[in-house]
Design an enzyme around this catalytic site. Structure first.
Site, mmCIF file in Angstrom:
data_model
loop_
_atom_site.group_PDB
_atom_site.id
_atom_site.type_symbol
_atom_site.label_atom_id
_atom_site.label_comp_id
_atom_site.label_asym_id
_atom_site.label_seq_id
_atom_site.Cartn_x
_atom_site.Cartn_y
_atom_site.Cartn_z
ATOM 1 N N LYS A 243 69.433 -85.499 55.172
ATOM 2 C CA LYS A 243 69.320 -84.699 56.576
ATOM 3 C C LYS A 243 68.280 -85.779 57.475
ATOM 4 O O LYS A 243 68.729 -85.777 58.719
ATOM 5 C CB LYS A 243 68.362 -83.582 56.390
ATOM 6 C CG LYS A 243 69.510 -82.505 55.861
ATOM 7 C CD LYS A 243 68.865 -81.222 55.779
ATOM 8 C CE LYS A 243 69.623 -80.065 55.055
ATOM 9 N NZ LYS A 243 69.215 -78.777 55.041
ATOM 10 N N ASP B 127 70.751 -75.890 61.256
ATOM 11 C CA ASP B 127 69.744 -75.148 60.255
ATOM 12 C C ASP B 127 68.832 -74.269 61.280
ATOM 13 O O ASP B 127 68.535 -73.028 60.721
ATOM 14 C CB ASP B 127 68.777 -76.135 59.537
ATOM 15 C CG ASP B 127 69.524 -76.479 58.354
ATOM 16 O OD1 ASP B 127 70.400 -76.079 57.934
ATOM 17 O OD2 ASP B 127 69.256 -77.610 57.851
ATOM 18 N N LEU C 85 65.426 -70.888 50.971
ATOM 19 C CA LEU C 85 66.751 -71.484 51.575
ATOM 20 C C LEU C 85 67.631 -71.929 50.558
ATOM 21 O O LEU C 85 68.773 -72.198 50.792
ATOM 22 C CB LEU C 85 66.275 -72.861 52.502
ATOM 23 C CG LEU C 85 65.920 -72.561 53.703
ATOM 24 C CD1 LEU C 85 64.659 -71.427 54.140
ATOM 25 C CD2 LEU C 85 65.434 -73.719 54.557
HETATM 26 P P1 ATR Z 1 65.777 -81.787 52.824
HETATM 27 O O1 ATR Z 1 65.914 -82.780 53.894
HETATM 28 O O2 ATR Z 1 67.275 -81.344 52.727
HETATM 29 O O3 ATR Z 1 64.843 -80.758 53.106
HETATM 30 P P2 ATR Z 1 64.541 -83.805 51.270
HETATM 31 O O4 ATR Z 1 64.083 -84.242 52.605
HETATM 32 O O5 ATR Z 1 64.896 -84.415 50.171
HETATM 33 O O6 ATR Z 1 65.518 -82.673 51.508
HETATM 34 O O7 ATR Z 1 63.130 -82.716 50.780
HETATM 35 C C1 ATR Z 1 63.104 -82.147 49.622
HETATM 36 C C2 ATR Z 1 61.792 -81.313 49.462
HETATM 37 O O8 ATR Z 1 61.554 -80.846 48.126
HETATM 38 C C3 ATR Z 1 60.728 -82.310 49.820
HETATM 39 O O9 ATR Z 1 59.491 -81.697 50.368
HETATM 40 C C4 ATR Z 1 60.362 -82.565 48.403
HETATM 41 O O10 ATR Z 1 58.800 -83.115 47.952
HETATM 42 P P3 ATR Z 1 58.255 -84.452 48.122
HETATM 43 O O11 ATR Z 1 58.249 -84.689 49.516
HETATM 44 O O12 ATR Z 1 56.837 -84.306 47.537
HETATM 45 O O13 ATR Z 1 59.062 -85.324 47.262
HETATM 46 C C5 ATR Z 1 60.271 -81.361 47.624
HETATM 47 N N1 ATR Z 1 60.503 -81.539 46.264
HETATM 48 C C6 ATR Z 1 61.744 -81.816 45.406
HETATM 49 N N2 ATR Z 1 61.424 -81.901 44.091
HETATM 50 C C7 ATR Z 1 60.287 -81.263 44.003
HETATM 51 C C8 ATR Z 1 59.413 -80.958 42.891
HETATM 52 N N3 ATR Z 1 59.822 -80.961 41.514
HETATM 53 N N4 ATR Z 1 58.247 -80.380 43.136
HETATM 54 C C9 ATR Z 1 57.969 -80.264 44.351
HETATM 55 N N5 ATR Z 1 58.293 -80.429 45.392
HETATM 56 C C10 ATR Z 1 59.667 -81.010 45.229
#
Ligand code: ATR
Length: 277
Positions: A66, A102, A215
């Site tokens: 995104k 969104d 979400l």
């Molecule tokens: P989008 O743009 O669709 O929101 P993204 O930018 O990949 O997708 O964001 C995913 C979110 O999920 C991020 O906040 C990520 O945390 P980090 O920024 O610390 O990576 C969070 N996320 C994904 N896997 C995670 C996990 N195992 N534990 C905690 N947070 C997680």
């Protein structure tokens, strides 16, 4: 096939969008198609160029692209620029224009579920593109305070710089104020196929949540929401937001398209059944 549309992301096994949009196209009998484009991150720029060259009229964009697609767009509309994330692309001869449905999806989902953010302490779990849309909606709705909790603290800080609020990571949970929270769960934790996963939040904190929107719509509900429902907390899955952002994307792609309430109801019910099958 008349017009081609699709969704771009990785992985896409969880996505209901191809089914949902194909059902609208079926009932509208418009001859359009909607496909899943599951691509690896090092292919993003070339894949977008290929889809544009192939004349794909519109795309949805999901985790993890995104924000990553932004450098490859010809322009962005105002709310996408403020949010700093896009989930909808529309074809023009110069390239794709980026939009953020969104925001509309989340607003309509809150209205549909009778939830009001004005005067609430809003806690957002995650700091990606979806979190930024939630922060935008919370601030524009007049929330009392905003807290961003993320694994990587610097990303939470970046959201706070753009929208206000305070940033936290999981090592300083005990410094969050002792207030009730309206919660948006915007991370991918708990999403199919890792449905047992949950963010590491202590029970004492969960007890202070007054309402939560996750979400994620697959599974429906997530373990996180199940745990909150058991405590009598009002919960909303990502399903209504999915439906609402999908309709908003379609009206960007084809402003003249009319979808009757009957078709909306049929597609909604079919998507619920499909997601549970
Ligand atoms: P989008 O743009 O669709 O929101 P993204 O930018 O990949 O997708 O964001 C995913 C979110 O999920 C991020 O906040 C990520 O945390 P980090 O920024 O610390 O990576 C969070 N996320 C994904 N896997 C995670 C996990 N195992 N534990 C905690 N947070 C997680």
């Amino acid at each position: 096939m008349k017009d081609k549309y699709g969704i771009l992301g990785y992985p896409l096994g969880h996505s209901l969008s191809p089914y949902m949009h194909s059902r609208y196209n079926f009932y509208l009998n418009n001859g359009s198609g909607y496909d899943a484009y599951e691509i690896a991150s090092d292919d993003l720029e070339s894949s977008l160029k290929e889809l544009h060259t192939a004349g794909v009229k519109g795309l949805n964009v999901t985790i993890p692209y995104k924000q990553a697609v932004i450098p490859y767009l010809s322009s962005m509309d105002e709310s996408a620029a403020i949010v700093g994330a896009v989930n909808t692309l529309k074809y023009t001869a110069e390239g794709y224009i980026g939009y953020n449905t969104d925001v509309t999806g989340l607003r309509n989902c809150l209205i549909k579920n009778g939830l009001e953010l004005k005067g609430r302490n809003v806690l957002i779990l995650g700091a990606g593109g979806a979190a930024r849309a939630a922060a935008y909606v919370a601030v524009r709705s007049g929330c009392k305070s905003l807290y961003i909790l993320n694994r990587k603290l610097e990303k939470a800080g970046a959201v706070c710089r753009d929208f206000g609020g305070s940033s936290y990571d999981y090592s300083c949970l005990n410094t969050l104020p002792d207030t009730p929270f309206f919660v948006f769960q915007t991370t991918s934790v708990g999403m199919y196929p890792h449905i047992e996963d949950m963010l590491p939040l202590p029970d004492e904190m969960l007890n202070r949540f007054e309402a939560a929107v996750d979400l994620i719509y697959n599974p429906m509900p997530t373990r996180f929401l199940e745990k909150l429902s058991q405590r009598g907390i009002k919960t909303v899955t990502g399903f209504d937001m999915l439906i609402e952002q999908g309709l908003a994307s379609r009206s960007i792609w084809n402003p003249e398209e009319k979808i009757s309430d009957d078709i909306k109801r049929k597609v909604y019910d079919e998507c619920v059944r499909y997601s549970r099958s």
